[in-house]
Design a protein around this motif. Structure first.
Motif, PDB file in Angstrom:
ATOM      1  N   ILE A 139      88.371  15.242  19.895  1.00 46.96           N
ATOM      2  CA  ILE A 139      87.900  15.552  18.537  1.00 46.96           C
ATOM      3  C   ILE A 139      88.563  14.622  17.531  1.00 46.96           C
ATOM      4  CG2 ILE A 139      87.794  17.308  16.730  1.00 46.96           C
ATOM      5  CD1 ILE A 139      85.922  17.816  19.133  1.00 46.96           C
ATOM      6  N   ALA A 158      86.539  12.056  15.025  1.00 48.34           N
ATOM      7  CA  ALA A 158      86.729  12.107  13.566  1.00 48.34           C
ATOM      8  C   ALA A 158      87.186  10.748  13.024  1.00 48.34           C
ATOM      9  CB  ALA A 158      87.725  13.205  13.200  1.00 48.34           C
ATOM     10  N   GLU A 181      87.830  16.205  10.112  1.00 44.43           N
ATOM     11  CA  GLU A 181      87.438  17.367  10.906  1.00 44.43           C
ATOM     12  C   GLU A 181      88.207  18.576  10.411  1.00 44.43           C
ATOM     13  OE1 GLU A 181      88.471  20.255  14.045  1.00 44.43           O
ATOM     14  OE2 GLU A 181      89.787  18.628  13.421  1.00 44.43           O
ATOM     15  N   SER A 208      86.315  22.682  14.950  1.00 43.07           N
ATOM     16  CA  SER A 208      85.504  22.201  16.065  1.00 43.07           C
ATOM     17  C   SER A 208      85.642  23.140  17.245  1.00 43.07           C
ATOM     18  CB  SER A 208      85.913  20.781  16.462  1.00 43.07           C
ATOM     19  OG  SER A 208      87.269  20.781  16.859  1.00 43.07           O
ATOM     20  N   ILE A 267      81.341  20.111  15.284  1.00 41.26           N
ATOM     21  CA  ILE A 267      82.463  19.596  14.498  1.00 41.26           C
ATOM     22  C   ILE A 267      82.047  19.790  13.047  1.00 41.26           C
ATOM     23  CG2 ILE A 267      83.846  17.588  13.859  1.00 41.26           C
ATOM     24  CD1 ILE A 267      83.107  16.334  16.528  1.00 41.26           C
ATOM     25  N   SER A 268      82.912  20.409  12.255  1.00 39.81           N
ATOM     26  CA  SER A 268      82.605  20.636  10.841  1.00 39.81           C
ATOM     27  C   SER A 268      83.618  19.938   9.959  1.00 39.81           C
ATOM     28  CB  SER A 268      82.635  22.129  10.513  1.00 39.81           C
ATOM     29  OG  SER A 268      81.673  22.818  11.260  1.00 39.81           O
ATOM     30  N   THR A 269      83.163  19.601   8.754  1.00 37.19           N
ATOM     31  CA  THR A 269      84.052  19.104   7.715  1.00 37.19           C
ATOM     32  C   THR A 269      83.775  19.932   6.466  1.00 37.19           C
ATOM     33  OG1 THR A 269      84.828  17.166   6.503  1.00 37.19           O
ATOM     34  CG2 THR A 269      82.470  17.242   6.998  1.00 37.19           C
TER      35      THR A 269
END
Length: 190
Positions: free
Chosen positions: A93, A97, A112, A115, A149-151
Motif C-alpha cells: 500500500i 501511494a 493513503e 486501505s 485505498i482511500s484518501t
C-alpha cells in the motif's frame, strides 16, 4: 474530497479461506483492524430509506478489533456478513501511494488514509447529482470481495488520479494477483 480507489468482484468466493488468506498475504500488513456487519452491507436500501438520504452504515457485531495475524482476522469470516479488514503497515500500500503521489505534480497531494479488504455482500454505490442539486445513490453492483485505498482530502478532481493508478507498477501487479485469486476484478474510482 474523499476519494476511493477500488477493485471489486461480484462473483468471487468470499468464504474461501485459502483465497482470502492469499489476498491478505499480498499486502503483508503489520497490523489489521477488523469489523463485521450482522448481515449484508446493504447500503443502497439503507441510504434510500433514510429520511435525509444520508449514507447509513449497517449494524455491526464487531467494531475495529486490532489483530496481528491474518488467521486471527479471518476467524471472523461468516456467511452473509461483511468482514472489513483495514490493513496497516503494508509495504505494498505504501508503494502504491508513493507511485501515485510521485506520478505528476497534479497527483502529488495524494496520500493513503485507509486501505484494506471487504469480504462479503457489499453494495457498490455511485452518487449522481439530480436536477435539484441533490446526490442520488445508484446501485452499481453487489460485490463479494472489494479491495480499496482511500484518501481523505485530495484537493483536485479525482479523475486526475486515473493515469497515475493505471501506470503504478505495484497497483497493476496487485490487480493481476487479485484477478488470479478471485477472477476478474472491476476498477472503480469514486
Amino acid at each position: 474530497m474523499l476519494v476511493k480507489i477500488s477493485l471489486h468482484s461480484d462473483t468471487a468466493d468470499y468464504l474461501s479461506y485459502e483465497k482470502t488468506k492469499n489476498a491478505l498475504n499480498l499486502l503483508r500488513p503489520t497490523t489489521m483492524r477488523v469489523s463485521r456487519t450482522i448481515g449484508p452491507a446493504d447500503y443502497y436500501s439503507r441510504t434510500k430509506s433514510s429520511i435525509d438520504g444520508s449514507y447509513v452504515f449497517p449494524p455491526t457485531d464487531i467494531d475495529y478489533i486490532q489483530v496481528l495475524q491474518i488467521d486471527a482476522a479471518l476467524s471472523y469470516l461468516r456467511k452473509d456478513s461483511v468482514l472489513s479488514i483495514t490493513c496497516q503497515g503494508s509495504p505494498i500500500i505504501l508503494s502504491i501511494a508513493k507511485e501515485i503521489a510521485h506520478h505528476s505534480e497534479r497527483t502529488s497531494m495524494f496520500f493513503e488514509s485507509s486501505s484494506g479488504f471487504q469480504f462479503g455482500p457489499t453494495d457498490i454505490l455511485d452518487y449522481r447529482e439530480t436536477e435539484d442539486g441533490e446526490f442520488e445513490p445508484t446501485l452499481i453492483a453487489v460485490a463479494t470481495v472489494t479491495f480499496s485505498i482511500s484518501t481523505d482530502n485530495f484537493p483536485a478532481n479525482p479523475v486526475l488520479l486515473t493515469p497515475a493508478i493505471h501506470e503504478s507498477p505495484t497497483f497493476q501487479s496487485l490487480r493481476r494477483d487479485l484477478d488470479h485469486i478471485f477472477g476478474p476484478m472491476q476498477f472503480m474510482l469514486s
